[in-house]
Design a protein around this motif. Structure first.
Motif, PDB file in Angstrom:
ATOM      1  N   ASP A  23      47.042  24.588 107.805  1.00 36.13           N
ATOM      2  CA  ASP A  23      46.738  25.910 107.233  1.00 36.13           C
ATOM      3  C   ASP A  23      46.987  25.930 105.733  1.00 36.13           C
ATOM      4  O   ASP A  23      46.242  26.544 104.975  1.00 36.13           O
ATOM      5  CB  ASP A  23      47.594  26.998 107.889  1.00 36.13           C
ATOM      6  CG  ASP A  23      47.119  27.312 109.295  1.00 36.13           C
ATOM      7  OD1 ASP A  23      45.988  26.892 109.639  1.00 36.13           O
ATOM      8  OD2 ASP A  23      47.876  27.957 110.049  1.00 36.13           O
ATOM      9  N   GLN A  40      44.093  26.193 102.443  1.00 39.90           N
ATOM     10  CA  GLN A  40      44.038  27.129 101.318  1.00 39.90           C
ATOM     11  C   GLN A  40      43.478  26.462 100.068  1.00 39.90           C
ATOM     12  O   GLN A  40      42.726  27.065  99.314  1.00 39.90           O
ATOM     13  CB  GLN A  40      45.441  27.684 101.016  1.00 39.90           C
ATOM     14  CG  GLN A  40      46.005  28.535 102.157  1.00 39.90           C
ATOM     15  CD  GLN A  40      47.452  28.919 101.915  1.00 39.90           C
ATOM     16  OE1 GLN A  40      47.890  29.096 100.778  1.00 39.90           O
ATOM     17  NE2 GLN A  40      48.218  29.034 102.984  1.00 39.90           N
ATOM     18  N   THR A  72      35.905  25.497 109.906  1.00 44.58           N
ATOM     19  CA  THR A  72      36.185  26.877 109.498  1.00 44.58           C
ATOM     20  C   THR A  72      34.877  27.634 109.317  1.00 44.58           C
ATOM     21  O   THR A  72      34.735  28.775 109.737  1.00 44.58           O
ATOM     22  CB  THR A  72      36.939  26.876 108.145  1.00 44.58           C
ATOM     23  OG1 THR A  72      37.914  25.841 108.174  1.00 44.58           O
ATOM     24  CG2 THR A  72      37.585  28.197 107.860  1.00 44.58           C
TER      25      THR A  72
END
Ligand code: PBE
Length: 270
Positions: free
Chosen positions: A124, A128, A77
């Motif tokens: 996903d 978080q 990321t």
């Protein structure tokens, strides 16, 4: 310099992580299968923290580097990285994170076992929690925040799970970022139903051993079918593979995207 051979620029070194990680064993296999050991390539053992810090430096200086990489992890990321193709499929075709339990758990702790059968999420969703922790957030707090934001998912996870009434369960995990997230979320979810959850961080081999010997009740940290294949074979019959708690995991060798000439593990030979 993209026009020069890569090997000498990185001292024929792949920057790895902790020795017990499955990706380390598979990378050793890759070095052999792709004929890289003869070319003096070697795998350096370190830790995730040390590896990502060396990676961070290399990226800042736009230098070449080859690492053991995987998803889910925040490195993909935060940085522009790509996996190298693996035509020989040393790292497998599809990989998941599995929940494993000790023998007899279903009978002894049916409520907790029901939770384990219910628990899964996506990369996903895991991200978080993982990214909050990587930003310096406390793992237990990040887990509770997540549950607050996803009450329906929490309900699914707790479906048919009776009140724990203070029953204690022990969950072993390995301190990889994805597993810190899942262990803390499972703990927070179970505690909201009245269970007392001890989460214990340990290396990969002790984690498998703990579940296989019953020292821990379960773990959400098993990467299968490839990454932890050696552990799964070794402890065959001594644990229950409850379910996949996350689909679409992947391990392999990774490099920064600016290394445009290096796209496959075979390219390391040139
Ligand atoms: N990993 C992250 C682990 C599983 C989770 C890929 C570093 C391993 O190789 O065992």
């Amino acid at each position: 310099d993209a026009t020069k051979a890569l090997g000498p620029q990185v001292n024929y070194t792949i920057t790895g992580i902790d020795a017990g990680a499955g990706v380390m064993g598979n990378t050793q296999t890759a070095l052999e299968k792709y004929g890289l050991t003869q070319k003096n390539w070697q795998l350096q053992t370190s830790s995730t923290a040390a590896m990502t810090s060396v990676l961070d430096k290399a990226l800042k200086n736009k230098q070449p580097i080859v690492i053991t990489g995987w998803v889910p992890h925040w490195m993909f990321t935060k940085y522009d990285l790509k996996f190298l193709d693996d035509p020989k499929k040393v790292y497998g075709e599809s990989e998941g994170i599995h929940t494993i339990a000790r023998l007899g758990l279903k009978k002894d702790q049916p409520g907790f076992y029901q939770f384990l059968e219910n628990f899964n999420w996506t990369s996903d969703q895991l991200a978080q929690v993982m990214l909050q922790i990587n930003d310096g957030g406390d793992p237990a707090k990040a887990a509770k925040n997540y549950l607050k934001k996803h009450p329906e998912q929490l309900n699914t996870w707790l479906k048919n799970v009776p009140e724990g009434k203070g029953k204690t369960v022990t969950v072993a995990y390995v301190a990889w970022d994805s597993e810190i997230a899942s262990a803390n979320v499972a703990k927070a979810a179970l505690e909201s139903r009245g269970y007392k959850v001890n989460i214990r961080s340990m290396d990969a081999q002790p984690m498998w051993t703990a579940v296989a010997t019953g020292a821990a009740d379960a773990s959400l940290s098993a990467w299968l079918p490839v990454t932890h294949d050696a552990y799964a074979k070794h402890f065959k019959g001594k644990y229950v593979d409850v379910r996949t708690n996350l689909d679409g995991a992947k391990t392999g060798l990774a490099v920064p995207t600016y290394m445009t000439n290096i796209n496959s593990i075979s390219d390391l030979k040139n």
